[in-house]
Scaffold this motif. Sequence first.
Motif: not given
Length: 644
Positions: A328-331, A406-411, A460-461, A466-467
């Motif tokens: 769980i990563t969502n604060p 995180q947003n940059s890495w997710h993208q 990255f997994i 999450q995506l």
Amino acid sequence: MSIVNQLMAAVLAVLIGLVSGTVYLMSDSSKEMLLNQLESHGQDTATHLGLYLAPYMAERDLASIETTVNAIFDSGFYQQIRVVDANNQPLFVKSTSAKIDETVPEWFVELVEITPPEMTREITNQWQKAGSIFVQSRAGYAYEQLWRGAEKTFVWFVVLSLFSMFFISLLMRYILNPLKGVEKQALALSQQKYIEQNSIPGTRELKQVVLAMNMMVRRVRTMFNEQAKNIEEIRRTAYQDDLTGLANQRATFTQLNERIDFRRDFGPGNLIHLQIADLQQLNNELGMEKANTFIRACAGQLKQLARLTEEPVIGRISISELILLSDITNPDQLQRELDKLAANLKNAYRQLNNTSERKAFFVGVVSYAEQGSSKELLVNARSATEKARKDNATIYCESTDNTDTQNSWHQHVSDKIVSGDIFLQAQPIKQVTDSKNVIHHEIYARILNQDNQPCMAGEFISVVKQLNLMTALDKSVLNSAIKRLTKDPDLTLGVNLSNDSVRDTAFCDWLISAVSSLSRPEHLCIEINETSVLNNLNQVALFRDQLKQAGIQFGVDNFGINPAGFSYLYTVHPDYIKIDGSLIRELDSRAEDRFFVRSLVTVAHSLDIKTYAEHVERDSQLNHLRQLEVDGSQGWIHGKPEQF
């Protein structure tokens, strides 16, 4: 040939023999009857001719004799008529060859010999002998009649035989139907599947066979269940905490090291450390029994929180410490779940001790993002718990705000997966007895990070999960594997599928369709993590059947550490299992690990399942694996994953 067909063949042979004998007897009887008929016919003709020709023979009127004989002979029923005088001198002879109708086959004429008797009649006129008449009937008539009779008999035999065989077949299949059930039981038993027949036949012999087979199936199933229970007991004793049911200290540390220090495939997450405050005081306040109840409540709340993570690491690391590695990563979500956990534990403590309001536990949380070691992570988590104690707070979360990163890495990850910009690495699995023989290669998906450097799947997994791109990633890896197998059909590749793909029926159908083009589909191995198997047992069992029909091998990865046990092997029956690296890591130094692995290997081999060991790094481990009769090994001892 089946027993039913053999019995049918035997019955048919008996029928053929019976009918052949019957036909022979009937033919012989008919032949005698026809000869008697020809004899009577010839005698009657000779008598009638004699009465008519007597005066002509006395007067030697040859013209009248010839006319009369020709008139009778032309009827076609005679082969020869001879008229002689009193001195046996021929007056007139009329004969023809023994003509036989074309409908009578030659082989029948050669088989059945019919020689019509020549009948004679002495002729007198006015009490004086005028001569004799000899009449021989035509044999063709007898052959024709005999052949027609035989032909009708054969036709009726064929018709009646077909009807008889049909009804006999139905009857035999009905009577012997329990044997098919016994055959299915035997085949299922050879595949370690246990089937009992509920329908018991009435036939005494078949009844005994079915009852004996059912008894054997029950005994074999009982033996397997007892073996599984014994190994489960060994696992609980060696790796499970008796009070909480969680992994004990050694098992927890081993699994934490495996996931963070070696496999590095957990991805970003948080380590939650729950410590019971002053356990001695808790025992004094509540008593031993209630204190244990509270400890079990703490473990139960962590278990509920662990259900939100697909492959958590959870355990008791000391008498007062519990940990959970969660993804769980969502604060906000993490805070809500921790608040719920704290509220439930506070309520449980109040129910056990109505007078005390002291803080009975503290929770420390630190984030994990693939940096550092498991020891450092645990030290930081304990430090966070100590800060909670000092601040007199129930929960302390030590996290960093890296939303932009995180947003940059997710993208970045999303772009790579969607565009299919991945590359593969492969690591061999080799025979333990002969490390030169490669069983197959396991392939791993890799992407380049933002600095164009290869990064491990663990980096990255979790973002892919999450995506909701796990299925897309699995398809991309499988497409690459299928292309490689098409070019090199002698190669054998293993691909590990995610939980999302296993749950997706459309993906499973796509996979079966995609591998239909392979000339040797058995060279593709599909692996599924043990936790995924247990979480989707029915779906995995159906998927396994599809793979088996398509000729694809199936394996279970990270086998042997799930507390749910391994009785699912009976349902799924994989081609091979990969024993988790946490059980192999200290195999050369811990006797309990060797004993447990030996038990796993024994169970797997009894089910005709091959066993491979993960994360083998030392020759001493490999030597023990040979002694334990493990089939294959995988790890850095055979080299690191390389570009594929």
